[in-house]
Structure formats: structure tokens, C-alpha cells
Design a protein around this motif. Structure first.
Motif, PDB file in Angstrom:
ATOM      1  N   THR A 229       0.853  -1.187   0.000  1.00 44.92           N
ATOM      2  CA  THR A 229       0.000   0.000   0.000  1.00 44.92           C
ATOM      3  C   THR A 229       0.884   1.230   0.000  1.00 44.92           C
ATOM      4  O   THR A 229       2.093   1.147   0.139  1.00 44.92           O
ATOM      5  CB  THR A 229      -0.908   0.048   1.232  1.00 44.92           C
ATOM      6  N   GLY A 230       0.252   2.385  -0.108  1.00 42.40           N
ATOM      7  CA  GLY A 230       0.995   3.636  -0.067  1.00 42.40           C
ATOM      8  C   GLY A 230       1.414   4.090  -1.455  1.00 42.40           C
ATOM      9  O   GLY A 230       1.079   3.486  -2.477  1.00 42.40           O
ATOM     10  N   VAL A 231       2.146   5.165  -1.484  1.00 43.66           N
ATOM     11  CA  VAL A 231       2.564   5.770  -2.746  1.00 43.66           C
ATOM     12  C   VAL A 231       3.424   4.784  -3.535  1.00 43.66           C
ATOM     13  O   VAL A 231       4.342   4.178  -2.981  1.00 43.66           O
ATOM     14  CB  VAL A 231       3.378   7.044  -2.464  1.00 43.66           C
ATOM     15  N   PRO A 232       3.167   4.604  -4.834  1.00 44.36           N
ATOM     16  CA  PRO A 232       4.022   3.717  -5.653  1.00 44.36           C
ATOM     17  C   PRO A 232       5.329   4.410  -6.006  1.00 44.36           C
ATOM     18  O   PRO A 232       5.500   4.902  -7.114  1.00 44.36           O
ATOM     19  CB  PRO A 232       3.150   3.455  -6.883  1.00 44.36           C
ATOM     20  N   ARG A 233       6.257   4.439  -5.072  1.00 46.51           N
ATOM     21  CA  ARG A 233       7.418   5.318  -5.204  1.00 46.51           C
ATOM     22  C   ARG A 233       8.382   4.915  -6.326  1.00 46.51           C
ATOM     23  O   ARG A 233       8.918   5.760  -7.020  1.00 46.51           O
ATOM     24  CB  ARG A 233       8.173   5.374  -3.877  1.00 46.51           C
TER      25      ARG A 233
ATOM     26  N   PHE B 227       1.472  -0.160  -9.349  1.00 46.04           N
ATOM     27  CA  PHE B 227       0.917   1.190  -9.484  1.00 46.04           C
ATOM     28  C   PHE B 227      -0.395   1.358  -8.730  1.00 46.04           C
ATOM     29  O   PHE B 227      -1.035   2.399  -8.855  1.00 46.04           O
ATOM     30  CB  PHE B 227       0.700   1.524 -10.971  1.00 46.04           C
TER      31      PHE B 227
ATOM     32  N   PHE C 177       8.317   7.641  -9.058  1.00 43.86           N
ATOM     33  CA  PHE C 177       7.003   8.275  -9.150  1.00 43.86           C
ATOM     34  C   PHE C 177       7.137   9.750  -8.757  1.00 43.86           C
ATOM     35  O   PHE C 177       7.684  10.065  -7.703  1.00 43.86           O
ATOM     36  CB  PHE C 177       6.045   7.555  -8.202  1.00 43.86           C
TER      37      PHE C 177
END
Lengths: 174, 507
Positions: free
Chosen positions: A2-6, A109, A142
Motif C-alpha cells: 500500500t501507499g505511494v508507488p514510489r 501502481f 514516481f
């Protein structure tokens, strides 16, 4: 996950049948949109809008690789994607893969897509999907994303600012 | 009447005794020592119901937010320290440790997944929006209301548990307002905006409302537009299933794997009321369209205009479900948001007559009562979220109050108005509003205790000023203290302090 797809990674096939990964686009900014070629509304609108964005950017658009990733690998073969994009959004490169590869890139993503039976749709189903545009930097990280309701002019401005903040990005294809 | 007029009118009316008492109750709870949950424990084990600590803490903060936004706009000092203590308590393991067990599944809608589910400690990382969204809404609301980004700073929110006896070492998780927002947002994206699960596999409509409201607060604070995107996606996603069931009540949840929709078949009042009170923030026309019909099925008329709420015990497979659903409390809060004064007053009259209103050191609450009815059949059942928080929430709210918080935030100039930014422990404020046209900050203040107790008010954003107390000029009660004006609240009863700042103009 989870979280931002860095630092999203992928292993796919482009619409010319070449195996590609995120590393193949290093050095360029990437705009990336998920969809499927039988999409009736969202994809045609999004691809037209993103083409408008690229037009608005002028020569700076040469520093960007526009990618269109299918969420419907059963139907969207490289040849199908190439034909579709040539017709609708020729600046884009289509990416597809096995169902497992597509599942992996969707997970990377955080992309939603779901098969929904629809007797009025081609082959009797459609694929509602995430309609946001991802922007990756020349290092593959990202940078940001924009929703499908953001006007082309605003998207272009945001991308222009990102390009200006990263003036060393090499032209696309190098 | 527009919300701005309602809100402005509420501000000039100030707080009545009961409203002040509710704020004092929330303040008192926030001041209890670490892990002293006196008066907050429900009859349910393991933080397993809708009266759990996390809900009391979060809606206590929301009640303060509504009171600050609409009733006491120029006195952040009344609310800010309490808000901070509520957030601090929200981070305590006693509040979130339930997730270690709940994450393993085994409930009716995820029992088939127990082989796939593993014990999770981090209560924010995935699912559990019944905690994460509430914490996120609190910290983003704080940033909006107090123009203070302390919780936006990296790692400003730490969740930490260590037991010498068990658990395999420390479990520490660092977050901040942005990173919690990101966690919830990307789960929303991944789930097609249908929502994030509470218990694994169970996406409750109700617990995704604080997420939407929290996103909006984040947008106000940062200039982003997440809420708009999520609301549009949420509307599209739920259009496949319908937000209401065949009985016209809000659907409770949808399972992630099979997309099985669970209806409010038992017509549990809290499910409609809780959801309606919150959803009004972003979907007002829809909520209002269904409110009258829905609420009419829940209300029980009593004597002299009092109103009560049907509260049935729920059961599963022949066994009662232990739960503090807070039917009475949520219907009361819902009526306040809807501006349904007749219903609100009827419910409050019932509470005051049958639910043992209790005053303690200036704080008003309704103590927990596990007995369903009195000898005459009047509803007396009351959990702590209702008695500590929701009745107060209803009294402190104004019609469309949450809608206003969401849609009509203060402009930036609000924060350059004279504001009471510090307050001694021995003073109560019941009015604090600023008239930009006249440059007058009107404060109603009263000392809590006797001589020697701290009854000062510090006011910011003031250069030259005139001070009157109860209509008489009394400049000697105020002095400059760095960038603030310090006023000592006079002794004896309540006083009207008017600080006129003739040179005030927006920054």
C-alpha cells in the motif's frame, strides 16, 4: 503493498513485441495511463486529453515517453494495441503482457480493474479501471499523478514544471 | 437561512451552559492520565464495537471542530490543547492494539480467508480504515482549524508498543498527516474508490466517510484535490450496487472478494444515522432526500414532546452481538446536522429526563447505563460514546455544521483576526467572535475558581486596541506581552470583554 508507488517496476511487452521494463525508459520522463482498447469512454477521452497535453508542451514533449498499459491482456495483444494506438493516439506506446505480468504492474501502481459482464460490450464484458495518469521521473521514480478531471492545460503546466525541475533529463529514446 | 448566517448567528449567541459543559467533559477526558479510560469503557470487550475509544476520541475532536468553526471561532485556545491530547491518546496502543487480532480475520465475512490472513501490527498500513481514517481526519482537521502543521512534519505521529512479556520486541510505526493520507488514498485507488476495508474484506460505507472528510481537510490545508477525485470515483463505484437497500436504508458493507452487499436488514438506526450525519458533508441533497422517511422509522414518541429511538439487540446465529451501536446518540447527532430542531429537541429532552445528566466540575455528561429501560419502559440504555460525546456533538453542532466545515472553510484572513490563543486554566469562554466591519472582538468570559488561579486570556494579531469590560473602558486589565495582548478575566460572574482593534485589516 500500500501507499505511494514510489519506485514502480514492471516487466512487459511493448506493441512491437519487445520485452521492456521500467529501466528501458530511464533518462526520460514517463506519463503512463492504464486502460484497454475496447474501452468505450474513459480511454478514448484520456488518450485524446493526454495527446493534447503533449501538443501543448511543444518540443519539451520530446523528453517524455507516453505509455499506455492494458488491464485486459487477454484481448490486448501487441498487435491489437499497435493498431489501436496508431488510430487513436499515435504518440503512445502500448504495453501488454501475460495476465501475471499485468497483475504485477497493476499492483506496483495500485491500479484497480475489474471484469464486469456486459452483454452490450464487445465479447460480453468491460473492464472498469483506474483513470489516473502517472508521471515518472528520468530515474523511474514516481513524481505525481493527475486525475482524469484535470483539464489538459493544467496537466501540461504541472508536467512543464516537473520538466523544468529536472533539466538534465535526456531526450526520449536515448 | 444560509449556513454562513447560521454560523455567524451561532457565534454571536455563543455557548450556553450545557454546550460549555460538553466541551468541559471532552476536555476532562482528554486530561485523564495515560491509560486511564475512566468513564469511557463500554460493555464490549477489546475495543470491538462502535463505542470503542478510537470513536470517542475522534468524534470528541469532531465535536470540538464543529464548536470552534461555528460557535466560538476566535478562541482556538479553548479547543487546541484538548485536540492535541485527543490525538495523543489516539496513538496509544490501548486504542489500536485490537488490530493485531482483528487483522487475522475470522468474522462472518472473512472467516474463509483466515488461511491467507496474517497477524498485522501496523494499524495504518492496510485496511482498518476504522482507525486510520479517524486518526487522519483528526490531524488534518487540526491543521485546518488551527493553521498549524505540526502533524504534517515527517514522523510526527508515532505508534509504539513494547511489552517485556510478549510480542516479540518493539512495534513502532512512524507516520504524519501526509503519509497517512497517502496510505488511505492509494488503497482507495487500488480498490476502485469503492472504499477501504475495516476488518479484512469488509468495506463499510460508514467508515469511508471520515476518509472523504479527512481528504477534504487535507485538500484545504495543502491545496490538493483528492476529495473531489475520490468522491467522483466513490459515486461511480457504488452506483453499481446502490447506496440504499431495498428498504430504503443505507447498505452497511460490501465484501471485497465476492462483492456481496450486506444490507441494513434489521434497520439499525445507528447505521443510517451515523452515515447520514457524516455523508451530509459532501452529499447533502441525497442525505436530505431520504432523511425524513428513514428517521421516522426509528423515532419513538414519548411524553411532553420527548423522543426516543428504537434500539433492538442484534444477534448472529442465535447469539446476541455485544455492541454499543449508539442508536440514540447517532440519531441525535444526525438530527442536529439535518437542522431538524423538533427531533433534536425531543431527543435531548428525553436524554435530560431519563438518561441521568450529570455535572462534574463544570463538565456535563450522561453516564453509561446498561439497563435497557426504566420501570415505565423509557429507554435508558446508554453507552459512553453517546453519553460522553454524541449528545454533546449534537448540542455543539449547527444545522449543516459538518457540511460547512467541508464546504465553507475559513478564509486565510481568519487567521489574522484577533484570536484568543492562550487561556488560563481557570477561565471559561462562552463567546469569541470578531466583527471585521467594526474591528470588535467580543468575548464572554468567566472565572472558574477563586483568587490566585490562572484566568488570563492572550489575544494575538492585535496592535492598537481599546478594551471595555461590561461596557466600561478598563485598559488596565490588559497589557502587552510580546506579540500578544494579555487580559486578566475579572472576578465575579460572567463578563463581556470587547477588544476593539480599529486598525485591523486583512493581511
Amino acid at each position: 503493498m500500500t501507499g505511494v508507488p514510489r519506485q514502480p517496476r514492471f516487466d512487459l511487452v511493448d506493441h512491437d513485441g519487445r520485452r521492456v521494463s521500467e529501466g528501458d525508459y530511464r533518462g526520460s520522463h514517463v506519463i503512463l495511463f492504464f486502460g484497454f482498447t475496447n474501452c468505450a469512454m474513459v480511454c478514448p477521452r484520456a488518450l485524446a486529453r493526454l495527446t493534447d497535453v503533449l501538443d501543448r508542451l511543444g518540443p519539451a514533449a520530446d523528453r517524455i515517453r507516453p505509455l499506455y498499459v492494458t488491464v485486459d491482456p487477454e484481448r490486448d495483444t501487441p498487435a491489437v494495441m499497435k493498431e489501436y494506438l496508431a488510430r487513436t493516439a499515435p504518440r503512445f506506446t502500448g504495453l501488454t503482457g501475460t495476465p501475471e505480468q499485468i497483475a504485477a504492474v497493476r499492483s506496483a501502481f495500485r491500479v484497480f480493474a475489474r471484469r464486469v459482464e456486459d452483454p452490450d460490450a464487445p465479447d460480453g464484458y468491460t473492464m472498469p479501471h483506474t483513470a489516473i495518469t502517472y508521471v515518472l521521473g528520468p530515474d523511474g521514480r514516481f513524481l505525481t499523478h493527475v486525475g482524469d478531471a484535470v483539464p489538459a492545460a493544467e496537466v501540461a503546466q504541472r508536467i512543464r514544471e516537473l520538466l523544468e525541475a529536472s533539466p538534465t533529463g535526456a531526450p526520449a529514446g536515448q | 437561512m444560509s449556513l454562513q448566517v447560521e454560523s455567524s448567528s451561532a457565534a454571536t449567541q455563543g455557548l450556553d451552559r450545557a454546550q460549555l459543559g460538553h466541551i468541559r467533559r471532552i476536555e476532562a477526558l482528554s486530561k485523564q492520565l495515560r491509560n486511564d479510560w475512566s468513564g469511557m469503557e463500554s460493555r464490549v470487550t477489546a475495543q470491538d464495537d462502535f463505542g470503542a475509544f478510537r470513536f470517542q476520541l475522534a468524534f470528541g475532536a469532531w465535536a470540538l471542530a464543529l464548536a470552534h468553526r461555528h460557535r466560538l471561532p476566535n478562541a482556538p485556545a479553548v479547543f487546541k490543547p484538548t485536540f492535541e491530547r485527543l490525538i495523543e491518546k489516539m496513538l496509544l496502543p490501548e486504542v489500536w492494539l485490537y488490530w493485531r487480532d482483528v487483522s487475522r480475520g475470522g468474522g462472518p465475512f472473512n472467516a474463509h480467508l483466515v488461511d491467507q490472513l496474517q497477524e498485522q501490527w501496523d494499524p495504518v498500513a492496510r485496511d482498518n480504515i476504522m482507525y486510520s481514517a479517524y486518526l487522519q481526519s483528526m490531524v488534518s482537521m487540526y491543521q485546518v482549524l488551527f493553521d498549524d502543521d505540526r502533524y504534517a512534519r515527517p514522523n510526527s505521529l508515532t505508534l509504539d508498543h513494547f511489552s517485556f512479556s510478549w510480542g516479540g520486541g518493539p512495534h513502532t510505526f512512524h507516520y504524519d498527516e501526509q503519509s497517512i493520507t497517502d496510505r488511505i488514498y492509494w488503497q482507495m485507488v487500488e480498490n476502485g474508490y469503492l472504499g477501504v476495508a475495516c476488518e479484512p474484506n469488509c468495506v463499510f460505507q460508514v467508515c469511508n466517510q471520515p476518509a472523504i472528510i479527512g481528504f477534504r481537510m487535507h485538500d484545504i490545508a495543502t491545496g490538493s484535490s483528492i476529495a473531489e477525485e475520490v468522491v467522483a470515483g466513490y459515486e461511480r463505484a457504488w452506483s453499481d450496487y446502490g447506496r440504499l437497500d431495498d428498504n430504503g436504508h443505507y447498505r452497511i458493507l460490501i465484501t471485497e472478494d465476492t462483492k456481496t452487499v450486506v444490507d441494513n436488514a434489521h434497520k439499525a438506526p445507528h447505521m443510517d444515522a451515523w452515515l447520514g450525519a457524516m455523508m451530509n458533508a459532501w452529499n447533502r441533497d441525497f442525505v436530505r432526500e431520504h432523511y425524513r422517511r428513514q428517521v421516522s422509522e426509528f423515532l419513538v414518541p414519548g411524553d411532553d414532546g420527548t423522543l426516543s429511538v428504537k434500539t433492538d439487540e442484534l444477534e448472529f446465529n442465535g447469539r446476541p452481538i455485544e455492541a454499543d451501536g449508539a442508536d440514540f446518540g447517532w440519531v441525535t447527532a444526525w438530527a442536529s446536522e439535518m437542522g431538524d430542531t423538533e427531533t433534536l429537541n425531543g431527543l435531548l429532552a428525553h436524554a435530560d429526563r431519563y438518561m441521568n445528566p450529570t455535572w462534574s466540575d463544570g463538565a456535563l455528561y450522561y453516564p453509561r447505563n446498561d439497563t435497557r429501560e426504566d420501570a415505565d419502559g423509557n429507554l435508558t440504555l446508554l453507552g459512553p460514546i453517546t453519553g460522553n460525546i454524541l449528545i454533546g456533538y449534537a448540542r455543539l453542532n449547527v444545522p449543516d455544521g459538518l457540511w460547512g466545515l467541508y464546504n465553507e472553510p475559513w478564509d486565510r484572513d481568519h487567521f489574522s483576526e484577533p484570536l484568543v490563543v492562550e487561556l488560563g486554566d481557570a477561565v471559561d469562554l462562552t463567546r469569541a467572535d470578531f466583527d471585521r466591519g467594526t474591528g470588535r472582538l467580543t468575548i464572554h468570559a468567566a472565572r472558574r475558581g477563586g483568587d490566585g488561579e490562572d484566568a488570563h486570556l492572550d489575544v494575538s494579531n492585535v496592535t492598537e486596541f481599546e478594551l471595555t469590560v461590561d461596557g466600561r473602558e478598563q485598559p488596565e486589565l490588559a497589557c502587552r506581552r510580546d506579540d500578544l495582548i494579555r487580559i486578566d478575566c475579572p472576578h465575579g460572574g460572567g463578563h463581556e470583554l470587547v477588544l476593539t482593534v480599529p486598525s485591523w485589516s486583512p493581511r
